[in-house]
Design an enzyme around this catalytic site. Structure first.
Site, PDB file in Angstrom:
ATOM      1  NE  ARG A   1      -5.986  -5.621   3.344  1.00 48.81           N
ATOM      2  CZ  ARG A   1      -5.838  -4.667   2.423  1.00 48.81           C
ATOM      3  NH1 ARG A   1      -6.539  -4.733   1.296  1.00 48.81           N
ATOM      4  NH2 ARG A   1      -5.026  -3.651   2.624  1.00 48.81           N
TER       5      ARG A   1
ATOM      6  CE  LYS B   1      -7.157  -3.764   6.349  1.00 47.03           C
ATOM      7  NZ  LYS B   1      -6.107  -3.472   7.354  1.00 47.03           N
TER       8      LYS B   1
ATOM      9  CG  HIS C   1      -2.861 -11.464   6.940  1.00 53.27           C
ATOM     10  ND1 HIS C   1      -3.669 -10.771   6.062  1.00 53.27           N
ATOM     11  CD2 HIS C   1      -1.920 -10.576   7.359  1.00 53.27           C
ATOM     12  CE1 HIS C   1      -3.248  -9.512   5.975  1.00 53.27           C
ATOM     13  NE2 HIS C   1      -2.195  -9.376   6.747  1.00 53.27           N
TER      14      HIS C   1
ATOM     15  NE  ARG D   1      -2.378  -7.828   2.600  1.00 50.43           N
ATOM     16  CZ  ARG D   1      -2.722  -7.042   1.578  1.00 50.43           C
ATOM     17  NH1 ARG D   1      -3.120  -7.575   0.441  1.00 50.43           N
ATOM     18  NH2 ARG D   1      -2.666  -5.723   1.701  1.00 50.43           N
TER      19      ARG D   1
ATOM     20  CG  HIS E   1      -0.052  -1.604   1.709  1.00 48.46           C
ATOM     21  ND1 HIS E   1       1.197  -2.176   1.760  1.00 48.46           N
ATOM     22  CD2 HIS E   1      -0.882  -2.462   2.355  1.00 48.46           C
ATOM     23  CE1 HIS E   1       1.138  -3.328   2.411  1.00 48.46           C
ATOM     24  NE2 HIS E   1      -0.119  -3.519   2.781  1.00 48.46           N
TER      25      HIS E   1
ATOM     26  CE1 TYR F   1       5.188  -8.034   3.745  1.00 51.21           C
ATOM     27  CE2 TYR F   1       4.354  -5.925   2.948  1.00 51.21           C
ATOM     28  CZ  TYR F   1       4.158  -7.130   3.604  1.00 51.21           C
ATOM     29  OH  TYR F   1       2.927  -7.424   4.126  1.00 51.21           O
TER      30      TYR F   1
END
Length: 351
Positions: free
Chosen positions: A208, A234, A301, A304, A327, A336
């Site tokens: 990110r 995150k 972004h 990514r 994730h 994806y």
């Protein structure tokens, strides 16, 4: 220590009391890695324990918390501030007047024009707030009030049918973009080395933008013909990514020769302070447009999404995509699979 649900015969004071305690709880649990003034943050936490006299003064303090470095506090605070005014207009006299139906009305009226992502944030804030109160309230006789808010049946979200597939560059466009990175006329050699380095790092690792601008020099570790990069995702979750040395060797060397960043950051502006995400996104967009590449979202972004799409197309390994992107839920990575042409082409043979 636990407190009665209602007190002082004032809904506004009671709501403000619980809001102060809730945001204090969130501040102490959110990542403080980017905090610039830890002493002031500690002081604010104590102020929240004491409480605020008005929602306006609390709002100013929450802005200060964001500026200090707890950026995500607004995700929790803003929806609850709006709920405060919503219930005030409703004429509420007790916290017990809030129930699932009223919260559904609040969400319907306050989030109609917002994105699905923001609507989800509102729901998360409400669930967190009333879940916190459920655990922390207690009357003198030992009983406690339970909201049990779930909001499972709130129909404000568009659902999967309303989500869009992310923009990405295909293989030919990636080649064109990589050439554009090398040819783009940056202001000077030093700025060029820094900008090429950070853009390549994002493109070739899928990290990110927020992760890239907080990388420290010590997080770049040479390992044979590659670099291992330690990043914080995150929730301050650590992971490692890799990039081949030959891709960044020249730019990394040129930048490290003159790099003088605060807090040992790898990337910084000419003043030595951290770069912003908006700066990187504008930079990526300028380079894309310089070679005629236009996507629905031209920001950084999108790089990514490009990395993840090409990674799945070449590996057909969803676990690899999940781990590479950091994730927590593999279902986030499933988006994806929609771009896998080799799988889609099989559908043309059905008839």
């Amino acid at each position: 220590m636990r407190y009665p649900l209602d007190f002082e015969n004032s809904f506004e004071k009671t709501f403000l009391f619980w809001l102060c305690r809730f945001v204090r709880n969130k501040i102490t649990n959110l990542s403080n890695r980017q905090v610039s003034d830890k002493d002031r943050l500690a002081q604010i936490i104590q102020e929240l324990v004491v409480g605020f006299e008005s929602i306006e003064s609390l709002k100013k303090t929450m802005k200060e918390v964001r500026n200090i470095g707890i950026n995500s506090i607004h995700v929790y605070y803003l929806p609850l501030e709006k709920l405060f005014y919503f219930m005030k207009d409703f004429g509420a006299s007790s916290m017990k007047e809030i129930d699932e139906e009223i919260l559904s009305d609040f969400l319907a009226s306050q989030t109609a024009s917002l994105s699905d992502a923001t609507k989800k944030n509102y729901r998360i804030a409400l669930l967190g707030f009333f879940g916190y109160i459920d655990k922390q309230n207690e009357e003198e006789n030992g009983t406690a009030y339970r909201y049990g808010i779930e909001l499972k049946n709130w129909g404000g979200l568009a659902g999967k049918s309303g989500t869009k597939l992310p923009s990405f560059l295909n293989k030919d466009e990636v080649a064109k973009f990589i050439k554009a990175i090398a040819d783009y006329p940056f202001k000077n050699k030093n700025i060029g080395a820094r900008n090429r380095l950070i853009i390549k790092t994002i493109l070739y690792t899928g990290i990110r933008v927020g992760e890239a601008i907080t990388i420290h020099k010590k997080d770049f570790i040479k390992d044979g013909e590659a670099y291992i990069i330690q990043v914080r995702g995150k929730g301050n979750k650590p992971r490692v990514v890799m990039i081949k040395e030959k891709i960044i060797k020249e730019d990394l060397s040129d930048w490290l020769d003159i790099c003088n960043c605060e807090e040992n950051l790898l990337f910084c502006n000419q003043k030595g302070t951290k770069l912003t995400q908006s700066y990187i996104s504008r930079l990526v967009e300028q380079i894309l447009l310089s070679v005629g590449l236009r996507k629905e979202k031209n920001g950084a972004h999108m790089l990514r999404h490009t990395f993840a799409t090409l990674l799945y197309q070449n590996s057909h390994d969803l676990i690899l995509v999940q781990e590479s992107l950091g994730h927590s839920d593999i279902n986030t990575s499933r988006i994806y699979t929609h771009f896998d042409k080799s799988q889609l082409s099989r559908t043309t043979d059905i008839f």
